[in-house]
Design an enzyme around this catalytic site. Structure first.
Site, PDB file in Angstrom:
ATOM      1  N   GLY A  74       0.832  -1.216   0.000  1.00 49.08           N
ATOM      2  CA  GLY A  74       0.000   0.000   0.000  1.00 49.08           C
ATOM      3  C   GLY A  74       0.859   1.255   0.000  1.00 49.08           C
ATOM      4  O   GLY A  74       0.497   2.277   0.582  1.00 49.08           O
ATOM      5  N   LEU A  86       1.605   3.546  -2.071  1.00 46.26           N
ATOM      6  CA  LEU A  86       1.256   4.800  -2.761  1.00 46.26           C
ATOM      7  C   LEU A  86       0.163   5.562  -2.012  1.00 46.26           C
ATOM      8  O   LEU A  86      -0.326   6.586  -2.478  1.00 46.26           O
ATOM      9  CB  LEU A  86       0.817   4.512  -4.207  1.00 46.26           C
ATOM     10  CG  LEU A  86       1.884   3.817  -5.060  1.00 46.26           C
ATOM     11  CD1 LEU A  86       1.379   3.586  -6.481  1.00 46.26           C
ATOM     12  CD2 LEU A  86       3.185   4.626  -5.102  1.00 46.26           C
ATOM     13  N   GLY A  87      -0.214   5.088  -0.840  1.00 46.55           N
ATOM     14  CA  GLY A  87      -1.274   5.735  -0.062  1.00 46.55           C
ATOM     15  C   GLY A  87      -0.747   6.900   0.767  1.00 46.55           C
ATOM     16  O   GLY A  87       0.405   7.336   0.617  1.00 46.55           O
ATOM     17  N   GLN A  88      -1.598   7.399   1.667  1.00 43.59           N
ATOM     18  CA  GLN A  88      -1.258   8.609   2.434  1.00 43.59           C
ATOM     19  C   GLN A  88       0.021   8.413   3.260  1.00 43.59           C
ATOM     20  O   GLN A  88       0.912   9.257   3.246  1.00 43.59           O
ATOM     21  CB  GLN A  88      -2.425   9.008   3.359  1.00 43.59           C
ATOM     22  CG  GLN A  88      -2.228  10.375   3.987  1.00 43.59           C
ATOM     23  CD  GLN A  88      -3.207  10.694   5.113  1.00 43.59           C
ATOM     24  OE1 GLN A  88      -3.991   9.847   5.535  1.00 43.59           O
ATOM     25  NE2 GLN A  88      -3.166  11.913   5.607  1.00 43.59           N
ATOM     26  N   ASP A 129      -0.905  -7.341  -4.680  1.00 40.04           N
ATOM     27  CA  ASP A 129      -2.256  -7.318  -4.106  1.00 40.04           C
ATOM     28  C   ASP A 129      -2.180  -8.197  -2.857  1.00 40.04           C
ATOM     29  O   ASP A 129      -1.905  -9.400  -2.962  1.00 40.04           O
ATOM     30  CB  ASP A 129      -3.246  -7.885  -5.140  1.00 40.04           C
ATOM     31  CG  ASP A 129      -4.669  -7.943  -4.601  1.00 40.04           C
ATOM     32  OD1 ASP A 129      -4.852  -7.892  -3.369  1.00 40.04           O
ATOM     33  OD2 ASP A 129      -5.589  -8.067  -5.421  1.00 40.04           O
ATOM     34  N   TYR A 153     -14.356  -1.519   9.724  1.00 44.47           N
ATOM     35  CA  TYR A 153     -12.936  -1.131   9.804  1.00 44.47           C
ATOM     36  C   TYR A 153     -12.398  -1.417  11.213  1.00 44.47           C
ATOM     37  O   TYR A 153     -11.332  -2.020  11.378  1.00 44.47           O
ATOM     38  CB  TYR A 153     -12.829   0.351   9.459  1.00 44.47           C
ATOM     39  CG  TYR A 153     -11.456   0.961   9.572  1.00 44.47           C
ATOM     40  CD1 TYR A 153     -10.424   0.591   8.703  1.00 44.47           C
ATOM     41  CD2 TYR A 153     -11.185   1.950  10.521  1.00 44.47           C
ATOM     42  CE1 TYR A 153      -9.170   1.189   8.784  1.00 44.47           C
ATOM     43  CE2 TYR A 153      -9.933   2.551  10.611  1.00 44.47           C
ATOM     44  CZ  TYR A 153      -8.926   2.163   9.743  1.00 44.47           C
ATOM     45  OH  TYR A 153      -7.700   2.762   9.836  1.00 44.47           O
ATOM     46  N   LYS A 183      -9.522  -3.911  12.627  1.00 46.20           N
ATOM     47  CA  LYS A 183      -8.340  -3.387  13.334  1.00 46.20           C
ATOM     48  C   LYS A 183      -8.109  -4.136  14.652  1.00 46.20           C
ATOM     49  O   LYS A 183      -6.989  -4.519  14.958  1.00 46.20           O
ATOM     50  CB  LYS A 183      -8.478  -1.879  13.565  1.00 46.20           C
ATOM     51  CG  LYS A 183      -8.274  -1.066  12.288  1.00 46.20           C
ATOM     52  CD  LYS A 183      -6.838  -1.165  11.818  1.00 46.20           C
ATOM     53  CE  LYS A 183      -6.642  -0.829  10.367  1.00 46.20           C
ATOM     54  NZ  LYS A 183      -5.328  -1.138   9.840  1.00 46.20           N
TER      55      LYS A 183
HETATM   56  P1  NAD Z   1      -4.533   4.835   2.186  1.00 43.99           P
HETATM   57  O1  NAD Z   1      -5.960   4.503   1.878  1.00 43.99           O
HETATM   58  O2  NAD Z   1      -4.057   6.194   1.884  1.00 43.99           O
HETATM   59  O3  NAD Z   1      -3.577   3.798   1.463  1.00 43.99           O
HETATM   60  C1  NAD Z   1      -3.849   2.425   1.438  1.00 43.99           C
HETATM   61  C2  NAD Z   1      -3.285   1.864   0.145  1.00 43.99           C
HETATM   62  O4  NAD Z   1      -3.617   0.470   0.106  1.00 43.99           O
HETATM   63  C3  NAD Z   1      -3.865   2.520  -1.114  1.00 43.99           C
HETATM   64  O5  NAD Z   1      -2.813   2.974  -1.927  1.00 43.99           O
HETATM   65  C4  NAD Z   1      -4.634   1.374  -1.784  1.00 43.99           C
HETATM   66  O6  NAD Z   1      -4.568   1.406  -3.197  1.00 43.99           O
HETATM   67  C5  NAD Z   1      -3.902   0.157  -1.249  1.00 43.99           C
HETATM   68  N1  NAD Z   1      -4.671  -1.088  -1.311  1.00 43.99           N
HETATM   69  C6  NAD Z   1      -6.007  -1.269  -1.189  1.00 43.99           C
HETATM   70  N2  NAD Z   1      -6.306  -2.559  -1.369  1.00 43.99           N
HETATM   71  C7  NAD Z   1      -5.141  -3.215  -1.592  1.00 43.99           C
HETATM   72  C8  NAD Z   1      -4.797  -4.573  -1.850  1.00 43.99           C
HETATM   73  N3  NAD Z   1      -5.716  -5.528  -1.949  1.00 43.99           N
HETATM   74  N4  NAD Z   1      -3.486  -4.870  -2.014  1.00 43.99           N
HETATM   75  C9  NAD Z   1      -2.535  -3.915  -1.959  1.00 43.99           C
HETATM   76  N5  NAD Z   1      -2.800  -2.618  -1.753  1.00 43.99           N
HETATM   77  C10 NAD Z   1      -4.095  -2.276  -1.561  1.00 43.99           C
HETATM   78  O7  NAD Z   1      -4.295   4.457   3.718  1.00 43.99           O
HETATM   79  P2  NAD Z   1      -3.204   5.064   4.720  1.00 43.99           P
HETATM   80  O8  NAD Z   1      -3.838   6.249   5.343  1.00 43.99           O
HETATM   81  O9  NAD Z   1      -1.910   5.183   4.082  1.00 43.99           O
HETATM   82  O10 NAD Z   1      -3.232   3.923   5.842  1.00 43.99           O
HETATM   83  C11 NAD Z   1      -2.255   2.921   5.931  1.00 43.99           C
HETATM   84  C12 NAD Z   1      -2.517   2.100   7.175  1.00 43.99           C
HETATM   85  O11 NAD Z   1      -2.525   2.957   8.314  1.00 43.99           O
HETATM   86  C13 NAD Z   1      -3.881   1.386   7.192  1.00 43.99           C
HETATM   87  O12 NAD Z   1      -3.744   0.155   7.844  1.00 43.99           O
HETATM   88  C14 NAD Z   1      -4.744   2.295   8.019  1.00 43.99           C
HETATM   89  O13 NAD Z   1      -5.779   1.597   8.649  1.00 43.99           O
HETATM   90  C15 NAD Z   1      -3.743   2.803   9.029  1.00 43.99           C
HETATM   91  N6  NAD Z   1      -4.157   4.074   9.624  1.00 43.99           N
HETATM   92  C16 NAD Z   1      -4.219   5.204   8.888  1.00 43.99           C
HETATM   93  C17 NAD Z   1      -4.653   6.377   9.478  1.00 43.99           C
HETATM   94  C18 NAD Z   1      -4.740   7.671   8.719  1.00 43.99           C
HETATM   95  O14 NAD Z   1      -5.284   8.655   9.247  1.00 43.99           O
HETATM   96  N7  NAD Z   1      -4.224   7.747   7.495  1.00 43.99           N
HETATM   97  C19 NAD Z   1      -5.028   6.374  10.832  1.00 43.99           C
HETATM   98  C20 NAD Z   1      -4.998   5.180  11.542  1.00 43.99           C
HETATM   99  C21 NAD Z   1      -4.535   4.027  10.933  1.00 43.99           C
HETATM  100  N1  SER Z   2      -7.957   8.125   9.688  1.00 40.59           N
HETATM  101  C1  SER Z   2      -8.498   6.814   9.837  1.00 40.59           C
HETATM  102  C2  SER Z   2      -9.933   6.794   9.430  1.00 40.59           C
HETATM  103  O1  SER Z   2     -10.588   7.788   9.667  1.00 40.59           O
HETATM  104  C3  SER Z   2      -8.381   6.368  11.271  1.00 40.59           C
HETATM  105  O2  SER Z   2      -8.032   5.045  11.286  1.00 40.59           O
HETATM  106  O3  SER Z   2     -10.391   5.808   8.924  1.00 40.59           O
END
Ligand code: NAD
Ligand code: SER
Length: 317
Positions: free
Chosen positions: A8, A10-12, A52, A141, A145
């Site tokens: 993942g 390319l995500g946030q 994936d 979700y 978690k």
């Molecule tokens: P995001 O949605 O920005 O990125 C997730 C990435 O996973 C995306 O690029 C998506 O294309 C990819 N993805 C989706 N399905 C997939 C699959 N089957 N195989 C491979 N890749 C796949 O999420 P994020 O904010 O970067 O979060 C990353 C982790 O941190 C997650 O576990 C999330 O629950 C956790 N988290 C994030 C936040 C937040 O505020 N950003 C807060 C708490 C926890």
């Molecule tokens: N930022 C995340 C959400 O709102 C917290 O896990 O889903």
């Protein structure tokens, strides 16, 4: 030298974490992966593979190809999208994690998986939420978690897989937009303040949630990865936080710097319901004690930095 696979990527979080890890450990030692390719510094600066996480064979092949010894699993479906697509959220968040833990068991890898404030629910104590407390979330979700935390502990206790994780609050950043969560408003408010001078908030006044600026989140991951395992009494997952605010507080902080900025409300009940089930503020004493967690940004310092970075990115004077 660690060889790390980031799923993942390319995500946030992944888009910033991958660059940080490459600076630290060398470009070729951090293998980024995602569902598809898209234009990104992450793809330009080092190895990138299509992975994936619901495909166990694909994970195993890439781990062997690059001789990986740690997986940072960021592939996930976040809270708001997960409530609309619960089957997808279960398959990616739990099926993906299970596949990764199995590969880790077979290949003797470490695994870092972020949990979330969503692992708590309406019956959890809301203020100064303790590290160990009631966890009965009422979102898909959140269910994934808390189940993920327990599964990671199980793999550590039964098979000795070095699993580690933190419960992140809402993360605020300027590089990549958030992926469909309940805390996303706290990112969008900065973009809208600069682009349009006004913002319509989807959550009501008084909705307090924990938040953190991305540089602190990246440090949390790196510091916990490098922590001495003999000092970790908990593993999955540590409460971490940097600030807690409601929409009025972040609005006022931006308004101090942009006096013309206006905010109104159009509350989305489905998002409000999720936000109401989460804590107001976490107690992160155990992370501070066990691996010296120490965030640097409060709401004011984050607001200064977000506005400065976004002005440059959006080319707004
Ligand atoms: P995001 O949605 O920005 O990125 C997730 C990435 O996973 C995306 O690029 C998506 O294309 C990819 N993805 C989706 N399905 C997939 C699959 N089957 N195989 C491979 N890749 C796949 O999420 P994020 O904010 O970067 O979060 C990353 C982790 O941190 C997650 O576990 C999330 O629950 C956790 N988290 C994030 C936040 C937040 O505020 N950003 C807060 C708490 C926890
Ligand atoms: N930022 C995340 C959400 O709102 C917290 O896990 O889903």
């Amino acid at each position: 030298m660690k060889k790390i696979l980031v799923t993942g990527a390319l995500g946030q979080i992944g888009s910033e974490l991958t660059m940080n890890l490459r600076e630290k450990y060398g470009n070729d030692n951090v293998i980024a992966s995602g569902l598809n390719k898209k234009e990104s510094k992450v793809i330009e600066t080092g190895p990138f593979e299509i992975v994936d996480v619901t495909n166990a064979q694909q994970i195993a092949d890439i781990v062997k190809k690059h001789k990986v010894d740690w997986i940072i699993n960021l592939a996930a479906i976040l809270s708001a999208v997960g409530e609309n697509k619960p089957t997808l959220a279960w398959n990616v968040n739990m099926g993906g994690l299970f596949n990764i833990l199995e590969v880790a068991r077979e290949e003797n890898l470490g695994v870092f998986t972020p949990s979330s404030i969503a692992a708590f629910g309406p019956s959890t104590p809301k203020d100064e939420t303790p590290q160990d407390t009631i966890q009965r979330p009422n979102t898909m979700y959140g269910v994934t978690k808390v189940s993920g935390e327990i599964l990671c502990d199980y793999y550590y206790e039964k098979y000795g897989v070095d699993t580690r994780g933190v419960r992140f609050p809402g993360l605020i950043s300027h590089e990549t937009l958030p992926g469909g969560g309940t805390t996303d408003y706290a990112v969008h408010i900065y973009y809208e303040a600069l682009k349009n001078g006004e913002f319509t908030c989807p959550l009501k006044k008084g909705t307090k949630m924990d938040m953190m600026y991305m540089p602190d989140a990246i440090n949390a991951i790196v510091d916990l990865l490098e922590a001495d395992p003999s000092k970790l009494k908990h593993r999955n997952a540590f409460n971490v936080t940097a600030m807690s605010f409601d929409p009025e507080e972040i609005y006022r902080e931006i308004k101090k710097r942009m006096p013309e900025f206006k905010m109104d409300y159009n509350v989305k009940p489905e998002l409000q319901k999720i936000a109401d089930s989460w804590p107001n503020s976490l107690d992160d004493t155990q992370a501070k004690k066990q691996w010296d967690w120490n965030p640097r940004y409060d709401l004011s310092a984050m607001t200064d930095d977000m506005l400065e970075k976004l002005r440059k990115k959006l080319d707004i004077k």
